[in-house]
Design an enzyme around this catalytic site. Sequence first.
Site, PDB file in Angstrom:
ATOM      1  N   ARG A   1      29.437  -2.849 -17.071  1.00 51.02           N
ATOM      2  CA  ARG A   1      30.515  -3.259 -16.167  1.00 51.02           C
ATOM      3  C   ARG A   1      30.012  -4.300 -15.168  1.00 51.02           C
ATOM      4  O   ARG A   1      28.992  -4.107 -14.524  1.00 51.02           O
ATOM      5  CB  ARG A   1      31.048  -2.054 -15.399  1.00 51.02           C
TER       6      ARG A   1
ATOM      7  N   CYS B   1      34.337   3.332 -25.270  1.00 46.07           N
ATOM      8  CA  CYS B   1      33.517   3.296 -24.053  1.00 46.07           C
ATOM      9  C   CYS B   1      34.209   4.006 -22.899  1.00 46.07           C
ATOM     10  O   CYS B   1      33.755   3.927 -21.757  1.00 46.07           O
ATOM     11  CB  CYS B   1      33.195   1.854 -23.668  1.00 46.07           C
TER      12      CYS B   1
ATOM     13  N   GLY C   1      39.117   1.656 -24.695  1.00 47.32           N
ATOM     14  CA  GLY C   1      39.079   2.077 -23.292  1.00 47.32           C
ATOM     15  C   GLY C   1      40.027   3.249 -23.136  1.00 47.32           C
ATOM     16  O   GLY C   1      41.223   3.066 -22.873  1.00 47.32           O
ATOM     17  N   SER C   2      39.525   4.452 -23.325  1.00 46.69           N
ATOM     18  CA  SER C   2      40.410   5.622 -23.425  1.00 46.69           C
ATOM     19  C   SER C   2      41.145   5.920 -22.129  1.00 46.69           C
ATOM     20  O   SER C   2      42.241   6.497 -22.151  1.00 46.69           O
ATOM     21  CB  SER C   2      39.613   6.851 -23.883  1.00 46.69           C
ATOM     22  N   ASN C   3      40.572   5.525 -20.979  1.00 46.62           N
ATOM     23  CA  ASN C   3      41.238   5.800 -19.700  1.00 46.62           C
ATOM     24  C   ASN C   3      42.561   5.045 -19.601  1.00 46.62           C
ATOM     25  O   ASN C   3      43.623   5.629 -19.352  1.00 46.62           O
ATOM     26  CB  ASN C   3      40.336   5.410 -18.525  1.00 46.62           C
ATOM     27  N   ASP C   4      42.505   3.710 -19.792  1.00 44.82           N
ATOM     28  CA  ASP C   4      43.727   2.914 -19.702  1.00 44.82           C
ATOM     29  C   ASP C   4      44.648   3.180 -20.892  1.00 44.82           C
ATOM     30  O   ASP C   4      45.877   3.171 -20.756  1.00 44.82           O
ATOM     31  CB  ASP C   4      43.391   1.421 -19.626  1.00 44.82           C
TER      32      ASP C   4
ATOM     33  N   GLU D   1      42.834  -0.997 -25.102  1.00 44.66           N
ATOM     34  CA  GLU D   1      43.255  -0.094 -24.027  1.00 44.66           C
ATOM     35  C   GLU D   1      44.752  -0.191 -23.755  1.00 44.66           C
ATOM     36  O   GLU D   1      45.273   0.482 -22.852  1.00 44.66           O
ATOM     37  CB  GLU D   1      42.462  -0.410 -22.747  1.00 44.66           C
TER      38      GLU D   1
ATOM     39  N   HIS E   1       0.818  -1.207   0.000  1.00 46.42           N
ATOM     40  CA  HIS E   1       0.000   0.000   0.000  1.00 46.42           C
ATOM     41  C   HIS E   1       0.859   1.267   0.000  1.00 46.42           C
ATOM     42  O   HIS E   1       0.634   2.196  -0.779  1.00 46.42           O
ATOM     43  CB  HIS E   1      -0.939   0.010   1.208  1.00 46.42           C
TER      44      HIS E   1
ATOM     45  N   ARG F   1      31.599  -6.171 -20.359  1.00 41.91           N
ATOM     46  CA  ARG F   1      33.026  -6.422 -20.123  1.00 41.91           C
ATOM     47  C   ARG F   1      33.187  -7.445 -19.003  1.00 41.91           C
ATOM     48  O   ARG F   1      32.554  -7.343 -17.950  1.00 41.91           O
ATOM     49  CB  ARG F   1      33.725  -5.114 -19.728  1.00 41.91           C
TER      50      ARG F   1
END
Length: 807
Positions: free
Chosen positions: A505, A748, A696-699, A675, A415, A573
Amino acid sequence: MPRFIKFFEELTIKDVPSVGGKNASLGEMYQKLTSQGVNVPNGFATTAEAYNFFMERAGLKKNIMKILDGLDTRDVLDLAKRGKKVRATIMAAEFPNELKKEIAVAYKRLSAMHKTKNLHVAVRSSATAEDLPDASFAGQQETFLNISGEKVLYQAIQACIASLFTDRAISYRVDKGFDHFKIALSAGVQKMVRSDAASSGVMFSIDTESGFAGTVLINSIYGLGENIVQGAVNPDEFLVFKGTMKIISKRLGSKKVKMIYDNNIKSAKPVKNVPVPAADEKKFSITDAQALTLADWAVKIEKHYKRPMDMEWALDGLDNKLYMVQARPETIHSVRDYSVVEEYLISKKTKVLVKGRSVGNKIGSGVVNKIMNVKDISKFKKGQVLLTDMTDPDWEPIMKIASAIVTDKGGRTCHAAIVSRELGIPCVVGTETATKVLKSNNKVTVSCAEGDDGYVYDGLIKFEVKKTSIKDLARPKTKIMMNIGSPDIAFASSFIPNDGVGLAREEFIINNHIKIHPLALINFDKLKDKKAKAEIAKITDGYTDKKQYYIDRLAEGVAIIAAAFHPKDVIVRLSDFKSNEYANLIGGREFEPVESNPMIGWRGASRYYDPRYEAAFALECLAFKKVRDDMGLTNVKIMIPICRTVEEGQRVLDIMAKYGLKRGVNGLQVYVMAEIPTNIILADRFAKIFDGFSIGSNDLTQLTLGIDRDAGDLHIEGVSNEKNDSVKMLVRYLIEVGKKTGRKVGICGQAPSDFPDFARFLVDCKIDSISLNPDTVIKTTIDLAQYEKKIGASSKKVSSVKKTVKK
């Protein structure tokens, strides 16, 4: 011919003016859907004519008008006083013999159908303006269960009529602008399904929180269904994806009590609550097969009515058959404007005081007022946070003035949840401990904007509401996909214009939903850490095979994301924790090395084929196999992170095939994260064993420029982001190789979300897809559509956007 009674076989949905929405729907289903296998118990209904005859014969209308004259529904004490007087006036009136005679004939006929003298029946109220698509009267009138014998049946029907004037029903009609005397009350009399000896519950043909139309939500408890509607029990939950008609998620509720018959009580409510045996608490109250039958019925009912539906069902413990006992239109999301995306954003989180199931997706704050008994609701002030054990319809006069609601008990179909959604108030249910932890006058912020879990934070936290119109939004030729970490936000995120998920992820699922290191589950009996072992035993209670817990929970998390975006691609991934992060999982320290630089250590592909970890990776593979093969979500693609060599990639593919995930079988595609510079330098070779690349642009940035992105505040001026020429050269080269080899290339990483000019650079390179965080999708979509138009690329028209932000 009877004037005052109609059997279900005589009724259709067109009879709402005569028997109300609930009874008209039962008649409709009895006539039209039993042939499709939907079981509906037979019964009859008193008509609006019967109600009006009773009111006129007893001269009740003038008396009721006099009692309600001058009522201010915001004065809850006055409302309670007048409501009680109206109900007493109705119950004191003589029930006409003409009505009794027709009811008695119908009751004998229904009893004879079931070869008994005084059939046990359920008597339910059905208002003639009830359950309209934009107004829910659910739970406002009374239901009486286990009624047997003519005299008690008359009393129950008269009590149903009186319940048209409960405090909450009076208040609701005033708020919605309904005339008290243009609504009649029909009582539905239906064979009692013996769910006291089995189970019952509620289901929706739509996700109750997001409005996602692709699932059926089923809540189930032991015993009669009143406890689930009242929120007296935390129910089991099943989520069935309509696209494959498979269960994609299950959650075990506590189910501490159940309502059963009590034939020693001679009243209109001969039922009682008894404790559920501890062993049964740990079991689901229905089987998977029964849940799938209910989901099938929900889809059929929704298709018949051509709208999302809110339904109640019961399992008979004597004949072991399922039955539908109610179906009404869903009234929240069916009238929502889906051309506007609304986001509630909390500025800064403080200490979490309690958490439970979130209802809706809003945030509210205020001073806590703890009220444990409905007789004390007059003490509640507008704008306060209502804290209580559970609510029922008598609480509605104060629920509508609350800034938020927090309860100990209840699930997403109780409810408190239903009314909070309709009122647009954030509500956290099923906390179990809120009334013990929180105190009156505490200042709190209640957040239901963070997924499946709802949080009560300490203090009054600032938040903002962002509204974005996506009507006529222009879409670029470049595919715009999304990065999704949590399954909890997947359904809501699916409404943002998108081309699928470029990065799902696993880490959030493992960290927040599983919490346990996979090797600790595999080696549970050998664990040295006694504290961790006890914690694992508690979390996995009910699982004799601890490994299955990991498989099930990971599969459910992935499946929810895949279902939310089905049939679009969802690229998931594989687990990419570093060793220090794996060590922080429960039981993890026994299995993880201490590395000086985990960022470039034992992570990604190198783990999967290593004898020290292969058994854990096998669980991951089995979870994906369950998602794709058992749940039918073949839109899932798998992506391998930190793959240092082509040979390493092949070893991982071989291990995956060993555990049932063979590339190319059942349409399985496997991507590799680009990456590491070697992924790009040798892209033509990687392209021979993988179906696509995701940058994977960060790594890639840290490994190209020699920067450790885990090194705290380290920042090397001028070179520490993806816009460095060396990174852009690698990206451009990979896209060129992708075109030559026929392999898709997407990105990504964080760069396109943070840097609009980098996103435009990717368009210039003719990248196939750009995957973004949900909060930047619309902004980047607009920018890239305009940019493509400027450079002459064709665009697919779907929208143009207006944006407003309010605090």
